[in-house]
Design a protein around this motif. Structure first.
Motif, PDB file in Angstrom:
ATOM      1  N   HIS A 201      -5.137  28.565  54.208  1.00 38.54           N
ATOM      2  CA  HIS A 201      -5.081  27.131  54.497  1.00 38.54           C
ATOM      3  C   HIS A 201      -4.733  26.866  55.957  1.00 38.54           C
ATOM      4  N   LYS A 202      -4.114  27.859  56.597  1.00 38.55           N
ATOM      5  CA  LYS A 202      -3.746  27.679  58.007  1.00 38.55           C
ATOM      6  C   LYS A 202      -4.865  28.118  58.958  1.00 38.55           C
ATOM      7  N   VAL A 203      -5.463  29.283  58.680  1.00 38.19           N
ATOM      8  CA  VAL A 203      -6.385  29.865  59.673  1.00 38.19           C
ATOM      9  C   VAL A 203      -7.844  29.804  59.221  1.00 38.19           C
ATOM     10  N   GLY A 204      -8.112  29.395  57.993  1.00 33.64           N
ATOM     11  CA  GLY A 204      -9.495  29.244  57.533  1.00 33.64           C
ATOM     12  C   GLY A 204     -10.165  30.566  57.186  1.00 33.64           C
ATOM     13  N   ASP A 205     -11.382  30.468  56.645  1.00 33.86           N
ATOM     14  CA  ASP A 205     -12.139  31.649  56.203  1.00 33.86           C
ATOM     15  C   ASP A 205     -12.302  32.684  57.315  1.00 33.86           C
ATOM     16  N   GLU A 206     -12.753  32.203  58.494  1.00 29.87           N
ATOM     17  CA  GLU A 206     -13.034  33.159  59.574  1.00 29.87           C
ATOM     18  C   GLU A 206     -11.767  33.852  60.052  1.00 29.87           C
ATOM     19  N   GLY A 207     -10.676  33.080  60.083  1.00 31.29           N
ATOM     20  CA  GLY A 207      -9.398  33.661  60.498  1.00 31.29           C
ATOM     21  C   GLY A 207      -8.963  34.764  59.552  1.00 31.29           C
ATOM     22  N   VAL A 208      -9.050  34.485  58.244  1.00 35.12           N
ATOM     23  CA  VAL A 208      -8.642  35.487  57.259  1.00 35.12           C
ATOM     24  C   VAL A 208      -9.566  36.704  57.343  1.00 35.12           C
ATOM     25  N   ARG A 209     -10.858  36.432  57.496  1.00 31.64           N
ATOM     26  CA  ARG A 209     -11.817  37.544  57.583  1.00 31.64           C
ATOM     27  C   ARG A 209     -11.445  38.467  58.746  1.00 31.64           C
ATOM     28  N   GLY A 210     -11.107  37.861  59.867  1.00 29.59           N
ATOM     29  CA  GLY A 210     -10.725  38.651  61.035  1.00 29.59           C
ATOM     30  C   GLY A 210      -9.510  39.525  60.742  1.00 29.59           C
ATOM     31  N   ILE A 211      -8.499  38.937  60.092  1.00 26.75           N
ATOM     32  CA  ILE A 211      -7.295  39.730  59.770  1.00 26.75           C
ATOM     33  C   ILE A 211      -7.672  40.891  58.845  1.00 26.75           C
ATOM     34  N   LEU A 212      -8.515  40.599  57.843  1.00 24.98           N
ATOM     35  CA  LEU A 212      -8.863  41.634  56.859  1.00 24.98           C
ATOM     36  C   LEU A 212      -9.621  42.787  57.527  1.00 24.98           C
ATOM     37  N   LEU A 213     -10.531  42.425  58.431  1.00 23.64           N
ATOM     38  CA  LEU A 213     -11.261  43.487  59.132  1.00 23.64           C
ATOM     39  C   LEU A 213     -10.302  44.324  59.967  1.00 23.64           C
ATOM     40  N   SER A 214      -9.338  43.647  60.609  1.00 20.23           N
ATOM     41  CA  SER A 214      -8.378  44.384  61.435  1.00 20.23           C
ATOM     42  C   SER A 214      -7.458  45.245  60.576  1.00 20.23           C
ATOM     43  N   GLU A 215      -7.351  44.911  59.292  1.00 23.86           N
ATOM     44  CA  GLU A 215      -6.560  45.741  58.365  1.00 23.86           C
ATOM     45  C   GLU A 215      -7.381  46.942  57.879  1.00 23.86           C
ATOM     46  N   GLY A 216      -8.632  47.035  58.311  1.00 28.97           N
ATOM     47  CA  GLY A 216      -9.446  48.193  57.940  1.00 28.97           C
ATOM     48  C   GLY A 216     -10.411  47.950  56.789  1.00 28.97           C
ATOM     49  N   LEU A 217     -10.503  46.691  56.294  1.00 32.07           N
ATOM     50  CA  LEU A 217     -11.453  46.407  55.222  1.00 32.07           C
ATOM     51  C   LEU A 217     -12.878  46.374  55.795  1.00 32.07           C
ATOM     52  N   SER A 218     -13.848  46.706  54.958  1.00 31.95           N
ATOM     53  CA  SER A 218     -15.240  46.571  55.365  1.00 31.95           C
ATOM     54  C   SER A 218     -15.616  45.096  55.270  1.00 31.95           C
TER      55      SER A 218
END
Lengths: 437, 437
Positions: A201-218
């Motif tokens: 709710h704070k950073v939106g879809d793209e923000g979360v996607r970026g964090i997840l990729l940086s966590e090593g998710l595909s």
């Protein structure tokens, strides 16, 4: 006075304080919530405002919010207070309470707790450093029936409905669904994903996607997580919609069954929605999670929150003591309504009747009249001096006291009472009078 | 659980905590006191738990008792919390409140305030580091009628009488009597003498005499001070007995007239005594002072205390805002009775009725029965699972729930209720049933 230093008092940011008229309403709310909790059989518990720091910190994560206590003039060697911190919620103290008083309690133990909590946060709209929470929790030995997960939002709904607050929605999720889904995707650190999705709710879809990729998710894994988070349903089709995403795991299936059970049980309660983006930041939740917010101002923050924890009390005692609880953020709700002028203020004082004192020699009589009215349940002031009668009536008028009582002005006189709103005055007997008559 | 660190919870010395059965009694006491204060027209006020240190310290003297707050992980540069301390009483915060909200209040302003306070004292019997006080105060612009000095102990007496606590006595004095007497003796620093005499109960006559001599008093002056301190009277002859000591000053005479007025007004209230050794340690009192203790354990410490202050609020604003107040030391009274087993414990839970759930398919019916009973004012639990009926009855028995309700077990069945104490069971209608019927 002029020779004295004048310390101008200023409000302390983040520490709310109300006028008597607003406090009267807050007190009425607190009484109403308490009666509601008791009507469902919950017992009152209060805990000290402080806990040992190792109790507060046993689950980590919240360290930055804790206020610690220090004696202003402590001896250098005396560190007896050094380990005390103000509690930041009522769940951790309650879990400690249950472990400590284990042998004195009867389980399942259902308690309510309405106390102030403190968080050393930077104050902003809706965020306070001192605020009152109203919690209900159930802790049991070994396991807690899932029925409680449904009962708690039902109680909160029943309790808040008559308070006439703006429309709100309770979002429901289950940590097992999230964790099971991520595990089914082959993700090794589901907790990190839960934390990232919690920021949606704070950073939106793209923000979360970026964090997840940086966590090593595909990219594929991240997209699946986001698809899950977008599921929101007021019906009980939520499990099917998750299953359609094609991810499977035993934990996911267990979570979906729990979530469906709670949703079905709450089918008759309005404003409940399954929202798979809800995770709750505090990491002690293990199953059902709750979060409620105002429909017209979701960004204001959660007004109720809670969930199920499997081992919060277990850390203090070698027994399994799972629990489930929900907290009403009373101050957060109330302060918003006050700020927006949506609270109808209460009276300046509780007084029903002011008894006039005709003169010093009749003061004892007036005191007796006051006692007689008080004994019959009327909140009664006897005027505090022998000022002129006009001044006494003016005091009642200024304070909004609805009735002014005139005891006999001499031995032949009789009692009269004046209805201040109607402006009518007539004879009355302190032993039988009532406002409606 | 075995892989987890177990943090054994232990009570924190000086921070009392009660079982639900004892808390139920404490809650009843708090409700009773609150209703009593409101019955005399006092309005509720709460203030934040913290004040700025300069507010707390404006009167000096108490610095060692204050707890200051610090954020556990504060930035080195951020000192925004550095000046916050937990309040050590409710009088100083109230004076600040009146000054701050001056334009929003109607005077004379009569408020009650029931909150926790904190003192960083070494815990000992009757001394807590966190405890609840129940205060009533009146603050007015320019002057406060002396009638209030008498009304406050009258209210405390009315409020405490039904609580069935051990016999206690309210000791009454007037700072002007002490100061005026010392001035009449030619003593230059009366405050130092007040502080010394305040130690009379701890160090005895000889101890006080020693302190007075070391303060530069002559033996004759010291003896006169001790003769004054020995005067104790339940009658209104106290002024004459002071005058017999042959010391005179305008302030003394003013004090004697005030003391006599209050004593005469309280003539019908039992357990009130003029005791000229009472001074009260806090130096903000300027006239009437109160101090109450248990008759059979005076050394336990004061259970009520207060007095009149002329300039406590005035330090915050360029207006004269004198006040008079009294505080009931709720925790101190209550904890002693708990420790001595003199409290009759309350129930384990507030529940009046447990509604049995005959099976999963009848749970919705049971929930409706629960709602119907709750709507009629009965605190009602619906059993939290579909366990065997015997187990559900056993739960009611363990928790001390007085009535067990059996909704219809099938569509032809009818409601029955069981009186657990009487062991009797019979038909009942949720719309009309009442326990007595």
């Amino acid at each position: 006075m002029s020779d004295q230093r004048v310390v101008r008092p200023t409000p302390i940011s983040g520490f709310p304080e109300w006028t008597p008229q607003v406090r009267a309403v807050e007190q009425r709310w607190l009484d109403h919530i308490r009666a509601g909790f008791e009507s469902f059989g919950f017992a009152s518990v209060e805990t000290p405002s402080v806990e040992n720091l190792d109790v507060l910190m046993a689950k980590g994560e919240t360290s930055q919010e804790v206020y610690t206590l220090h004696r202003l003039q402590a001896d250098a060697e005396d560190d007896s207070d050094a380990k005390l911190g103000l509690h930041f919620d009522l769940t951790v103290p309650f879990a400690r309470y249950v472990a400590q008083h284990f042998n004195e309690l009867t389980f399942p133990f259902k308690r309510y707790q309405m106390q102030r909590v403190w968080r050393g946060e930077r104050p902003q709209e809706g965020r306070f450093r001192e605020f009152t929470q109203c919690d209900i929790d159930v802790i049991n030995v070994d396991s807690v029936p899932l029925h409680f997960d449904a009962e708690l939002p039902r109680i909160v709904h029943r309790v808040l409905a008559p308070l006439d607050i703006p429309a709100w929605t309770l979002s429901l999720n289950n940590r097992k669904v999230l964790q099971g889904f991520y595990e089914g995707l082959g993700i090794e650190e589901p907790i990190a994903v839960i934390r990232a999705v919690d920021k949606l709710h704070k950073v939106g879809d793209e923000g979360v996607r970026g964090i997840l990729l940086s966590e090593g998710l595909s990219g594929e894994q991240a997209d699946a997580c986001l698809r899950l988070a977008r599921i929101k349903s007021t019906g009980t089709d939520v499990a099917d919609r998750v299953r359609e995403l094609g991810v499977t795991s035993d934990l996911l299936e267990e979570g979906l069954q729990e979530l469906t059970f709670v949703l079905e049980d709450l089918a008759d309660v309005p404003g409940v929605v399954a929202d798979l983006s809800i995770a709750r930041g505090l990491d002690y939740y293990t199953g059902t999670v709750y979060e409620a917010s105002f429909d017209d101002d979701p960004g204001y923050g959660s007004i109720c929150a809670g969930g199920r924890y499997e081992d919060l009390a277990g850390q203090f005692i070698r027994r399994k003591l799972p629990g489930v609880g929900i907290s009403i953020g009373l101050t957060r709700i109330f302060a918003k309504l006050v700020a927006e002028g949506r609270i109808e203020e209460g009276p300046k004082c509780p007084t029903d009747v002011l008894v006039v004192v005709p003169g010093a020699e009749r003061r004892a009589d007036a005191l007796r009249t006051g006692e007689a009215l008080r004994a019959r349940g009327f909140d009664t002031e006897v005027f505090h001096s022998t000022a002129k009668v006009g001044k006494q009536i003016q005091y009642a008028s200024k304070k909004g006291i609805p009735f002014v009582w005139f005891p006999p002005f001499d031995d032949e006189g009789s009692h009269e009472v004046k209805d201040m709103a109607a402006g009518e005055q007539g004879p009355a007997d302190p032993a039988t009078w009532s406002p409606g008559a």
